[in-house]
Design a protein around this motif. Structure first.
Motif, PDB file in Angstrom:
ATOM      1  N   ARG A 111       0.838  -1.188   0.000  1.00  0.00           N
ATOM      2  CA  ARG A 111       0.000   0.000   0.000  1.00  0.00           C
ATOM      3  C   ARG A 111       0.876   1.242   0.000  1.00  0.00           C
ATOM      4  NH1 ARG A 111      -3.258  -3.083   3.953  1.00  0.00           N
ATOM      5  NH2 ARG A 111      -2.235  -1.955   5.620  1.00  0.00           N
ATOM      6  N   PRO A 112       0.404   2.378  -0.542  1.00  0.00           N
ATOM      7  CA  PRO A 112      -0.904   2.611  -1.179  1.00  0.00           C
ATOM      8  C   PRO A 112      -1.000   1.903  -2.527  1.00  0.00           C
ATOM      9  CG  PRO A 112       0.480   4.540  -1.425  1.00  0.00           C
ATOM     10  CD  PRO A 112       1.233   3.613  -0.513  1.00  0.00           C
ATOM     11  N   PHE A 113      -2.212   1.511  -2.906  1.00  0.00           N
ATOM     12  CA  PHE A 113      -2.415   0.683  -4.078  1.00  0.00           C
ATOM     13  C   PHE A 113      -2.317   1.483  -5.366  1.00  0.00           C
ATOM     14  CE2 PHE A 113      -5.166  -1.426  -0.786  1.00  0.00           C
ATOM     15  CZ  PHE A 113      -4.284  -2.468  -0.541  1.00  0.00           C
ATOM     16  N   ASP A 114      -1.625   0.917  -6.345  1.00  0.00           N
ATOM     17  CA  ASP A 114      -1.583   1.451  -7.702  1.00  0.00           C
ATOM     18  C   ASP A 114      -2.580   0.652  -8.533  1.00  0.00           C
ATOM     19  OD1 ASP A 114      -0.593   1.209 -10.615  1.00  0.00           O
ATOM     20  OD2 ASP A 114       0.545   2.939  -9.870  1.00  0.00           O
ATOM     21  N   THR A 115      -3.536   1.338  -9.142  1.00  0.00           N
ATOM     22  CA  THR A 115      -4.611   0.660  -9.865  1.00  0.00           C
ATOM     23  C   THR A 115      -4.082  -0.286 -10.925  1.00  0.00           C
ATOM     24  OG1 THR A 115      -6.160   2.479  -9.480  1.00  0.00           O
ATOM     25  CG2 THR A 115      -6.643   1.002 -11.329  1.00  0.00           C
ATOM     26  N   LEU A 116      -3.129   0.169 -11.735  1.00  0.00           N
ATOM     27  CA  LEU A 116      -2.600  -0.663 -12.812  1.00  0.00           C
ATOM     28  C   LEU A 116      -1.933  -1.915 -12.268  1.00  0.00           C
ATOM     29  CD1 LEU A 116      -1.948  -1.136 -15.793  1.00  0.00           C
ATOM     30  CD2 LEU A 116       0.097   0.287 -15.493  1.00  0.00           C
ATOM     31  N   VAL A 117      -1.136  -1.742 -11.205  1.00  0.00           N
ATOM     32  CA  VAL A 117      -0.429  -2.888 -10.617  1.00  0.00           C
ATOM     33  C   VAL A 117      -1.421  -3.904 -10.066  1.00  0.00           C
ATOM     34  CG1 VAL A 117       1.079  -3.613  -8.734  1.00  0.00           C
ATOM     35  CG2 VAL A 117       1.689  -1.623 -10.112  1.00  0.00           C
ATOM     36  N   VAL A 118      -2.426  -3.434  -9.327  1.00  0.00           N
ATOM     37  CA  VAL A 118      -3.403  -4.350  -8.733  1.00  0.00           C
ATOM     38  C   VAL A 118      -4.161  -5.108  -9.816  1.00  0.00           C
ATOM     39  CG1 VAL A 118      -5.530  -4.502  -7.375  1.00  0.00           C
ATOM     40  CG2 VAL A 118      -3.679  -3.002  -6.616  1.00  0.00           C
ATOM     41  N   ARG A 119      -4.613  -4.409 -10.852  1.00  0.00           N
ATOM     42  CA  ARG A 119      -5.389  -5.057 -11.918  1.00  0.00           C
ATOM     43  C   ARG A 119      -4.535  -6.070 -12.674  1.00  0.00           C
ATOM     44  NH1 ARG A 119     -10.328  -2.795 -13.428  1.00  0.00           N
ATOM     45  NH2 ARG A 119     -10.081  -3.659 -15.519  1.00  0.00           N
ATOM     46  N   ARG A 120      -3.344  -5.650 -13.063  1.00  0.00           N
ATOM     47  CA  ARG A 120      -2.495  -6.533 -13.861  1.00  0.00           C
ATOM     48  C   ARG A 120      -2.083  -7.770 -13.077  1.00  0.00           C
ATOM     49  NH1 ARG A 120       0.766  -4.438 -17.902  1.00  0.00           N
ATOM     50  NH2 ARG A 120      -0.441  -3.146 -19.323  1.00  0.00           N
ATOM     51  N   ARG A 121      -1.631  -7.566 -11.855  1.00  0.00           N
ATOM     52  CA  ARG A 121      -1.138  -8.709 -11.089  1.00  0.00           C
ATOM     53  C   ARG A 121      -2.269  -9.665 -10.740  1.00  0.00           C
ATOM     54  NH1 ARG A 121       3.862  -6.830  -7.185  1.00  0.00           N
ATOM     55  NH2 ARG A 121       5.137  -5.959  -8.849  1.00  0.00           N
TER      56      ARG A 121
END
Length: 346
Positions: A111-121
């Protein structure tokens, strides 16, 4: 049209309702979200849902039962063998991360969450875990290696996108999805290209790096269509290959596939492509497949093409040779999977 499709289930385990809400907002359009506020709630959901859960996002520090205890319980019940776990935590001490990996977690997002990283991973961990199930548990080491390779690519692309303020995420995800679909169906059409499950996973991941060389082209050329600008933009194939070659990792299949794809994905079956004018199967099969996937999504993706055409029009144009020259075998594969493509894309 696809509203009735069953979504993969993602279990978010975090004692912070705000964190759960953020992750739900990031993933909720693509997955069915289940939530647990601590480890005990998570175990209860796992016992009821079992293998229906495609991914768990797990916090470490929680009341009643922490993340380590959840992982231990998952090992005890053998759930960890079928449900991939990504740790989500602000705790980044190496001892925390190493212990989580030792207990079977596949990845760690801070955290804090990066949208692209969370979605891709999330997307690719689910994809690779699904492939592991299809080929058997003997490939668990390969799965872990593929996930590590994938995360290297994700981090690299994220940093480049943030620096250049370029939004290529949807197009990149689509090209990966199409590449994966073509490769997985190629063996049913032709025995000429002997690709293993690991080859397919590696090529799919490496396809995300096909245009990395564009970041080495002067920005003044990217918004121009002069002959000089076109010539400079075409150099992105060689620039990208050189960037990857400088990593000096000849033993890493991901890097080697990425070099093939980056250098040759604008070559054409008839020899009229660039940068080397390669013809036929002198073009690596990895680059051939990615070129076809890239062409299809470039024609149909409204996010990157204001004059995007329909799925049916794109297939017809490709089959009629209006969008370049492609390997006839790959065109047969594309035709055979055409009806399944729209559901796979962003």
């Amino acid at each position: 049209m696809f509203s009735d499709m069953v979504k993969n289930k993602v279990l978010i385990v975090d004692d912070s309702s705000m964190n759960r809400s953020i992750l739900s907002d990031i993933l909720g359009d693509e997955y069915e979200i289940l939530e647990a506020s601590d480890g005990l709630e998570a175990i209860d959901i796992l016992s009821k849902e079992g293998d229906n859960i495609s991914l768990m996002l797990l916090d470490i520090v929680m009341p009643r039962m922490d993340g380590f205890s959840v992982l231990s319980k998952m090992n005890e019940n053998h759930w960890i063998e079928n449900i991939p776990v990504i740790i989500i935590s602000s705790e980044n001490a190496s001892l925390y991360v190493e212990r989580a990996y030792d207990l079977g977690a596949l990845d760690y997002i801070q955290r804090p969450f990066d949208t692209l990283v969370v979605r891709r991973r999330s997307q690719n961990t689910i994809m690779l875990n699904g492939r592991k199930k299809s080929v058997g548990n003997s490939n668990e080491n390969k799965l872990s290696r593929n996930i590590q390779n994938l995360n290297t690519v994700i981090d690299l692309l994220t940093n480049l996108i943030e620096r250049k303020k370029v939004d290529i995420s949807g197009h990149t995800e689509n090209v990966c999805a199409i590449t994966d679909s073509i490769l997985n169906n190629l063996g049913g059409i032709s025995f000429k290209y002997k690709l293993t499950e690991e080859d397919i996973a590696t090529i799919t991941i490496a396809s995300a790096l096909r245009d990395i060389g564009i970041f080495g082209v002067d920005e003044k050329f990217l918004m121009s269509d002069t002959d000089e600008a076109i010539a400079e933009i075409r150099k992105h194939t060689l620039i990208g290959a050189e960037m990857l070659t400088k990593l000096n990792d000849e033993t890493n299949p991901l890097i080697q596939r990425a070099i093939e794809i980056t250098r040759s994905h604008h070559e054409r079956w008839d020899g009229k492509g660039y940068p080397e004018g390669l013809k036929g199967d002198r073009i690596p099969i990895s680059a051939q497949v990615v070129a076809l996937a890239d062409t299809y999504d470039s024609l149909t993706n409204k996010k990157i093409n204001s004059q995007a055409i329909t799925h049916e029009e794109a297939i017809n144009k490709i089959m009629n040779g209006e969008c370049g020259a492609f390997n006839p075998v790959l065109m047969i594969v594309l035709k055979s999977i055409a009806d399944t493509l729209p559901a796979k894309l962003k």
